[in-house]
Scaffold this motif. Structure first.
Motif, PDB file in Angstrom:
ATOM      1  N   UNK A 183       0.809  -1.217   0.000  1.00 29.62           N
ATOM      2  CA  UNK A 183       0.000   0.000   0.000  1.00 29.62           C
ATOM      3  C   UNK A 183       0.843   1.268   0.000  1.00 29.62           C
ATOM      4  N   UNK A 184       2.173   1.168   0.170  1.00 32.22           N
ATOM      5  CA  UNK A 184       3.010   2.369   0.071  1.00 32.22           C
ATOM      6  C   UNK A 184       3.078   2.856  -1.376  1.00 32.22           C
ATOM      7  N   UNK A 185       2.729   1.985  -2.329  1.00 31.44           N
ATOM      8  CA  UNK A 185       2.622   2.420  -3.724  1.00 31.44           C
ATOM      9  C   UNK A 185       1.333   3.227  -3.853  1.00 31.44           C
ATOM     10  N   UNK A 186       1.405   4.483  -4.253  1.00 36.21           N
ATOM     11  CA  UNK A 186       0.183   5.297  -4.324  1.00 36.21           C
ATOM     12  C   UNK A 186      -0.875   4.677  -5.231  1.00 36.21           C
ATOM     13  N   UNK A 187      -2.103   4.640  -4.750  1.00 34.08           N
ATOM     14  CA  UNK A 187      -3.197   4.075  -5.540  1.00 34.08           C
ATOM     15  C   UNK A 187      -3.368   4.825  -6.858  1.00 34.08           C
ATOM     16  N   UNK A 188      -3.069   6.128  -6.863  1.00 28.22           N
ATOM     17  CA  UNK A 188      -3.205   6.904  -8.092  1.00 28.22           C
ATOM     18  C   UNK A 188      -2.236   6.419  -9.164  1.00 28.22           C
ATOM     19  N   UNK A 189      -1.031   5.984  -8.759  1.00 32.28           N
ATOM     20  CA  UNK A 189      -0.068   5.453  -9.726  1.00 32.28           C
ATOM     21  C   UNK A 189      -0.591   4.164 -10.338  1.00 32.28           C
ATOM     22  N   UNK A 190      -1.137   3.301  -9.503  1.00 30.90           N
ATOM     23  CA  UNK A 190      -1.680   2.045 -10.023  1.00 30.90           C
ATOM     24  C   UNK A 190      -2.864   2.281 -10.943  1.00 30.90           C
ATOM     25  N   UNK A 191      -3.674   3.290 -10.638  1.00 35.63           N
ATOM     26  CA  UNK A 191      -4.794   3.614 -11.527  1.00 35.63           C
ATOM     27  C   UNK A 191      -4.280   4.111 -12.877  1.00 35.63           C
ATOM     28  N   UNK A 192      -3.252   4.945 -12.839  1.00 36.34           N
ATOM     29  CA  UNK A 192      -2.682   5.466 -14.091  1.00 36.34           C
ATOM     30  C   UNK A 192      -2.090   4.342 -14.940  1.00 36.34           C
ATOM     31  N   UNK A 193      -1.345   3.456 -14.300  1.00 41.12           N
ATOM     32  CA  UNK A 193      -0.731   2.345 -15.026  1.00 41.12           C
ATOM     33  C   UNK A 193      -1.818   1.446 -15.614  1.00 41.12           C
ATOM     34  N   UNK A 194      -2.841   1.150 -14.819  1.00 41.86           N
ATOM     35  CA  UNK A 194      -3.931   0.306 -15.302  1.00 41.86           C
ATOM     36  C   UNK A 194      -4.624   0.947 -16.506  1.00 41.86           C
ATOM     37  N   UNK A 195      -4.854   2.254 -16.437  1.00 42.02           N
ATOM     38  CA  UNK A 195      -5.518   2.943 -17.549  1.00 42.02           C
ATOM     39  C   UNK A 195      -4.662   2.893 -18.809  1.00 42.02           C
ATOM     40  N   UNK A 196      -3.341   3.059 -18.658  1.00 45.17           N
ATOM     41  CA  UNK A 196      -2.448   3.019 -19.819  1.00 45.17           C
ATOM     42  C   UNK A 196      -2.381   1.616 -20.410  1.00 45.17           C
ATOM     43  N   UNK A 197      -2.286   0.616 -19.546  1.00 50.47           N
ATOM     44  CA  UNK A 197      -2.259  -0.776 -20.004  1.00 50.47           C
ATOM     45  C   UNK A 197      -3.527  -1.106 -20.782  1.00 50.47           C
ATOM     46  N   UNK A 198      -4.658  -0.694 -20.240  1.00 46.65           N
ATOM     47  CA  UNK A 198      -5.932  -0.996 -20.894  1.00 46.65           C
ATOM     48  C   UNK A 198      -6.072  -0.245 -22.208  1.00 46.65           C
ATOM     49  N   UNK A 199      -5.701   1.020 -22.214  1.00 48.62           N
ATOM     50  CA  UNK A 199      -5.812   1.831 -23.430  1.00 48.62           C
ATOM     51  C   UNK A 199      -4.982   1.255 -24.571  1.00 48.62           C
ATOM     52  N   UNK A 200      -3.804   0.732 -24.256  1.00 49.19           N
ATOM     53  CA  UNK A 200      -2.885   0.262 -25.284  1.00 49.19           C
ATOM     54  C   UNK A 200      -2.943  -1.253 -25.496  1.00 49.19           C
ATOM     55  N   UNK A 201      -3.906  -1.905 -24.886  1.00 49.89           N
ATOM     56  CA  UNK A 201      -4.149  -3.308 -25.152  1.00 49.89           C
ATOM     57  C   UNK A 201      -3.057  -4.251 -24.675  1.00 49.89           C
ATOM     58  N   UNK A 202      -2.439  -3.923 -23.535  1.00 49.02           N
ATOM     59  CA  UNK A 202      -1.372  -4.763 -23.002  1.00 49.02           C
ATOM     60  C   UNK A 202      -1.924  -5.808 -22.022  1.00 49.02           C
ATOM     61  N   UNK A 203      -1.084  -6.782 -21.757  1.00 48.16           N
ATOM     62  CA  UNK A 203      -1.316  -7.749 -20.697  1.00 48.16           C
ATOM     63  C   UNK A 203      -0.499  -7.331 -19.473  1.00 48.16           C
ATOM     64  N   UNK A 204      -0.901  -7.814 -18.312  1.00 53.52           N
ATOM     65  CA  UNK A 204      -0.123  -7.614 -17.089  1.00 53.52           C
ATOM     66  C   UNK A 204       0.299  -8.974 -16.570  1.00 53.52           C
ATOM     67  N   UNK A 205       1.531  -9.048 -16.119  1.00 54.23           N
ATOM     68  CA  UNK A 205       2.071 -10.319 -15.652  1.00 54.23           C
ATOM     69  C   UNK A 205       1.822 -10.540 -14.167  1.00 54.23           C
TER      70      UNK A 205
END
Length: 278
Positions: A183-205
């Motif tokens: 939880x020390x990773x800011x939730x806003x960073x994870x939201x941004x990464x998730x949005x970018x991954x989804x927008x560009x059609x990537x997979x997450x490992x």
């Protein structure tokens, strides 16, 4: 078990691995894995790493007629653009002196998409491993918040790059700076990464190491599995990667247990679709 394929494996063609392809295939068969993705390291664009990835391509091509479940991939590591340019001119990292800068270096990957395809590579895991923002950054003190910001920068960049198929082991850090409490990773960073991954059609490992590394706390492992589940529920496809180097998927069953506790079921952790392979 809910895991049926592994898309992040290092064979003996990687500088830091010792797994023969035949052994990987035997062990994968015993675990019931249906797809085996070989992703040897391409950390830099110098002669040594290019030779390693060419060997990986030859080794996989030689066995694919007999073992069609083999898929040739690569693991790409972000590097600073000035270093990439220096190697492109000299063929080596020897003698490189990072230029002074008052802002983070631009990021680059060691090969173009056309170069990767020409080797027969069909997908890429893109993963952060070290700082590439400032001169001699890897020798600087490990200040957690600074490194979190740099990992965020790199992962956002990877999520948008055409060469990356799978965002590899999100938030991996060899020194384990945040492995006690995710939880020390800011939730806003994870939201941004998730949005970018989804927008560009990537997979997450889903990385085996993130759920089983001795440095990670029990709390972290459950938090990380829940983070992956949140991504999955957003419609982001999740693949499994053992990141094996010397033993194939040693903790696959243990990792699966954490995933099941977070709500994953059989069929949720999937393969890279044929249409997403190059």
């Amino acid at each position: 078990m809910i895991l049926h394929s592994d898309w992040h494996i290092h064979s003996e063609a990687s500088y830091d691995a010792s797994l023969p392809l035949q052994q990987i295939l035997r062990d994968a068969q015993q675990l019931g894995f249906e797809k085996v993705g070989i992703t040897d390291h391409l950390n830099f664009n110098d002669h040594a790493f290019v030779a390693d990835i060419r060997r990986s391509a030859r080794d996989v091509a030689a066995l694919q007629p007999q073992f069609p479940q083999l898929v040739l991939g690569v693991e790409l590591t972000p590097i600073e653009k000035p270093l990439f340019d220096y190697i492109a001119k000299t063929g080596s990292r020897d003698g490189y002196e990072p230029p002074a800068t008052d802002k983070p270096y631009d990021i680059e990957l060691p090969m173009t998409l056309s170069q990767l395809k020409a080797l027969g590579i069909r997908y890429a895991v893109g993963a952060s491993h070290w700082r590439v923002d400032l001169p001699h950054a890897r020798k600087m003190p490990l200040e957690r918040d600074t490194i979190i910001r740099e990992w965020y920068r790199q992962q956002m960049w990877l999520a948008c790059d055409e060469r990356v198929t799978i965002l590899g082991h999100p938030w991996y850090i060899g020194e384990g700076l945040w492995y006690d409490d995710f939880s020390v990773i800011p939730a806003s960073m994870n939201r941004d990464i998730a949005a970018a991954v989804k927008e560009h059609g990537k997979y997450v490992e889903c990385s085996e190491g993130m759920l089983c590394d001795p440095l990670t706390s029990e709390r972290f492992r459950h938090q990380y599995a829940e983070f992956l589940r949140e991504l999955f529920e957003m419609g982001i496809p999740v693949t499994y990667g053992s990141d094996s180097h010397s033993v194939f998927a040693p903790d696959a069953e243990k990792a699966a247990a954490y995933l099941e506790a977070a709500g994953f079921r059989d069929g949720d952790i999937g393969e890279v679709k044929e249409s997403d392979l190059w």
